[in-house]
Scaffold this active site. Structure first.
Site, mmCIF file in Angstrom:
data_model
loop_
_atom_site.group_PDB
_atom_site.id
_atom_site.type_symbol
_atom_site.label_atom_id
_atom_site.label_comp_id
_atom_site.label_asym_id
_atom_site.label_seq_id
_atom_site.Cartn_x
_atom_site.Cartn_y
_atom_site.Cartn_z
ATOM 1 N N TYR A 33 34.242 73.234 -2.957
ATOM 2 C CA TYR A 33 35.062 72.029 -3.095
ATOM 3 C C TYR A 33 36.482 72.264 -2.630
ATOM 4 O O TYR A 33 36.903 73.414 -2.443
ATOM 5 C CB TYR A 33 35.027 71.508 -4.540
ATOM 6 C CG TYR A 33 35.881 72.260 -5.544
ATOM 7 C CD1 TYR A 33 35.534 73.538 -5.979
ATOM 8 C CD2 TYR A 33 37.042 71.691 -6.065
ATOM 9 C CE1 TYR A 33 36.319 74.216 -6.905
ATOM 10 C CE2 TYR A 33 37.829 72.361 -7.001
ATOM 11 C CZ TYR A 33 37.463 73.627 -7.412
ATOM 12 O OH TYR A 33 38.244 74.297 -8.315
ATOM 13 N N LYS A 148 36.048 79.027 -2.977
ATOM 14 C CA LYS A 148 36.279 77.905 -3.908
ATOM 15 C C LYS A 148 34.961 77.212 -4.251
ATOM 16 O O LYS A 148 34.621 76.173 -3.687
ATOM 17 C CB LYS A 148 37.281 76.926 -3.283
ATOM 18 C CG LYS A 148 37.959 76.017 -4.298
ATOM 19 C CD LYS A 148 39.225 75.406 -3.718
ATOM 20 C CE LYS A 148 39.827 74.341 -4.590
ATOM 21 N NZ LYS A 148 40.215 74.790 -5.928
ATOM 22 N N GLU A 180 45.083 84.911 -12.173
ATOM 23 C CA GLU A 180 45.600 83.569 -11.877
ATOM 24 C C GLU A 180 45.323 82.657 -13.065
ATOM 25 O O GLU A 180 44.722 83.069 -14.060
ATOM 26 C CB GLU A 180 44.963 83.018 -10.594
ATOM 27 C CG GLU A 180 43.451 82.981 -10.627
ATOM 28 C CD GLU A 180 42.812 82.527 -9.311
ATOM 29 O OE1 GLU A 180 43.479 81.902 -8.488
ATOM 30 O OE2 GLU A 180 41.607 82.804 -9.143
ATOM 31 N N LEU A 204 42.122 82.924 -5.784
ATOM 32 C CA LEU A 204 41.994 81.954 -4.702
ATOM 33 C C LEU A 204 43.306 81.946 -3.921
ATOM 34 O O LEU A 204 44.390 81.983 -4.515
ATOM 35 C CB LEU A 204 41.740 80.551 -5.283
ATOM 36 C CG LEU A 204 41.457 79.497 -4.221
ATOM 37 C CD1 LEU A 204 40.064 79.678 -3.636
ATOM 38 C CD2 LEU A 204 41.612 78.096 -4.791
HETATM 39 N N1 PDD Z 1 42.406 74.278 -8.233
HETATM 40 N N2 PDD Z 1 43.408 79.235 -8.265
HETATM 41 C C1 PDD Z 1 42.361 78.550 -8.734
HETATM 42 C C2 PDD Z 1 41.366 79.275 -9.558
HETATM 43 C C3 PDD Z 1 42.225 77.179 -8.464
HETATM 44 O O1 PDD Z 1 41.160 76.518 -8.935
HETATM 45 C C4 PDD Z 1 43.218 76.524 -7.687
HETATM 46 C C5 PDD Z 1 43.123 75.060 -7.356
HETATM 47 C C6 PDD Z 1 44.307 77.281 -7.222
HETATM 48 C C7 PDD Z 1 45.396 76.670 -6.387
HETATM 49 O O2 PDD Z 1 44.920 76.316 -5.105
HETATM 50 P P1 PDD Z 1 45.589 75.122 -4.282
HETATM 51 O O3 PDD Z 1 47.057 75.427 -4.208
HETATM 52 O O4 PDD Z 1 44.961 75.201 -2.952
HETATM 53 O O5 PDD Z 1 45.307 73.871 -5.016
HETATM 54 C C8 PDD Z 1 44.363 78.634 -7.520
HETATM 55 C C9 PDD Z 1 42.217 72.860 -7.966
HETATM 56 C C10 PDD Z 1 43.499 72.097 -7.929
HETATM 57 C C11 PDD Z 1 41.203 72.324 -8.955
HETATM 58 O O6 PDD Z 1 40.260 73.047 -9.233
HETATM 59 O O7 PDD Z 1 41.324 71.180 -9.414
#
Ligand code: PDD
Length: 284
Positions: A33, A148, A180, A204
Site C-alpha cells: 500500500y 510497505k 520507528e 520504512l
Molecule cells: N505510514 N514507517 C512506517 C512503519 C509507516 O507505516 C510509515 C507511513 C512511515 C512514513 O512513511 P511516509 O513518510 O512515506 O508516509 C514510516 C502511513 C502513513 C500509514 O500507514 O498510514
C-alpha cells in the site's frame, strides 16, 4: 451515497465495492500500500510514493508493475469525485485472487487494485499544535520493514497498547535501538544535530523523511543518520515523527520523560513549516 472508491478500473459507491474472499490480501496479507497526502486538492510527492510501490512490488515478486500515468489518473479522479481538499488517498495492490496455497500462484493472477480517500486535518490538529506522547515497545515485526505491506497487526497492536496506557503512539525498539513509530519515522535533535536512523531493512524509507532531510539541510541543520537508544531519545532536546499523515509532528514525552520543556521544540516547528511549504510547492 457514501464515498466514491476505486476498484480495478471502476469507480463505485463504497457500499458496492466488493472483493473475493480468496483475495491474497485477506488470506496472506499479500498486499502492498501507499498513502499519499492531499493539500488544497493536490497530491503531495506522488511520484516518490509510486516509485516506492514499484520497489515493494519488485521485492515481493509481483507479476507486473502498474502504470504510473494510470495510477495518477485515478488518484486525481478520486480526489475530484470526493471533493477532497485535505486528507489522504489510500492505495492498495494485492497479488489477486487464487486458491489458498502458501506459495505464490504460478499462474499469473490479476492484481487487485483498490483506492479510497479519507478526509483528515493535516495542517491544523492537536498533535501538531501540542505534540504527542510516545511509549516504547519491542519491535516484533518481520525483518523486511522496508517493504510497505499491509501486515499491520503488530503496529496496530502496539499503537492500541500505547493508547490504552494514555500515550498517543509507540516507538518500536529492536536490539536496544529505536527503529520507528507504528506508522511514522522517528527523529531526535541533540545539540543542534538532527538524528534519524540510517535506512536499512528494519525501517520504512519514509517519503516524508526524505523530504524532511532536504528541509533540514536547506535550514543548515546538521543531519546524522544513526541508531539511537531510548535513553538518548529521552535526553534529547527535541523529538518528532514524520509521515504522510503527520508531516512533522513534535514528540513531547517518551515513556515517563518529558522532552525539553514539554512543548513542541523550536527546530521541530521550523522543520514542520518548511516541510509544508515544500509539500505545497511540489504538489500536483
Ligand atoms: N505510514 N514507517 C512506517 C512503519 C509507516 O507505516 C510509515 C507511513 C512511515 C512514513 O512513511 P511516509 O513518510 O512515506 O508516509 C514510516 C502511513 C502513513 C500509514 O500507514 O498510514
Amino acid at each position: 451515497m457514501g464515498r466514491t472508491v476505486y476498484l480495478n478500473g471502476e469507480y463505485l459507491d463504497e457500499a458496492q465495492a466488493k472483493i473475493s474472499i480468496f483475495d491474497r490480501a485477506l488470506l496472506f496479507s499479500d498486499a502492498l500500500y501507499e498513502v499519499t497526502s492531499v493539500l488544497d486538492g493536490k497530491l503531495i510527492d506522488f511520484k516518490n510514493h509510486m516509485k516506492r510501490l514499484d520497489r515493494s512490488m519488485t521485492e515481493l515478486n509481483y507479476p507486473k508493475l502498474l502504470d504510473h500515468k494510470d495510477l495518477e489518473l485515478f488518484h486525481r479522479e478520486l480526489v475530484k469525485k470526493n471533493n477532497l481538499k485535505e486528507g489522504v488517498v489510500y492505495l492498495q495492490v494485492s497479488r489477486g485472487v487464487a486458491e489458498r496455497s502458501f506459495d505464490f500462484p504460478d499462474k499469473k493472477t490479476e492484481l487487485t487494485v483498490t483506492a479510497f480517500t479519507q478526509v483528515k486535518d493535516l495542517l491544523q490538529n492537536d498533535a501538531a499544535l501540542k505534540g504527542i506522547k510516545v511509549m516504547t515497545i519491542d519491535d516484533m515485526r518481520w525483518k523486511r520493514c522496508d517493504i510497505k505491506t499491509v501486515q499491520l497487526l503488530y503496529p496496530s497492536f502496539a499503537k492500541s497498547s500505547a493508547v490504552e496506557k494514555g500515550f498517543d503512539d509507540a516507538w518500536m525498539v529492536r536490539n536496544g535501538y529505536i527503529t520507528e513509530g507504528t506508522s511514522n519515522n522517528a527523529w531526535i535533535i541533540r545539540k543542534g544535530t538532527v538524528i534519524t536512523r540510517q535506512f536499512d531493512n528494519l525501517i520504512l524509507r519514509g517519503i516524508t523523511r526524505e523530504a524532511v532531510i532536504e528541509c533540514a539541510e536547506e535550514l543548515n541543520y546538521k543531519v546524522d543518520f544513526k541508531n539511537f537508544t531510548i535513553n538518548e531519545a529521552q535526553s534529547a532536546d527535541e523529538a518528532f515523527v514524520t509521515s504522510a499523515t503527520t508531516f512533522v509532528t513534535p514528540v513531547i514525552k517518551i515513556n515517563k520523560s518529558t522532552i525539553g520543556d514539554g512543548k513542541p521544540g523550536k527546530f521541530t516547528k521550523l522543520l514542520r513549516e518548511k516541510y509544508i511549504e515544500k509539500a505545497k510547492k511540489i504538489a500536483i
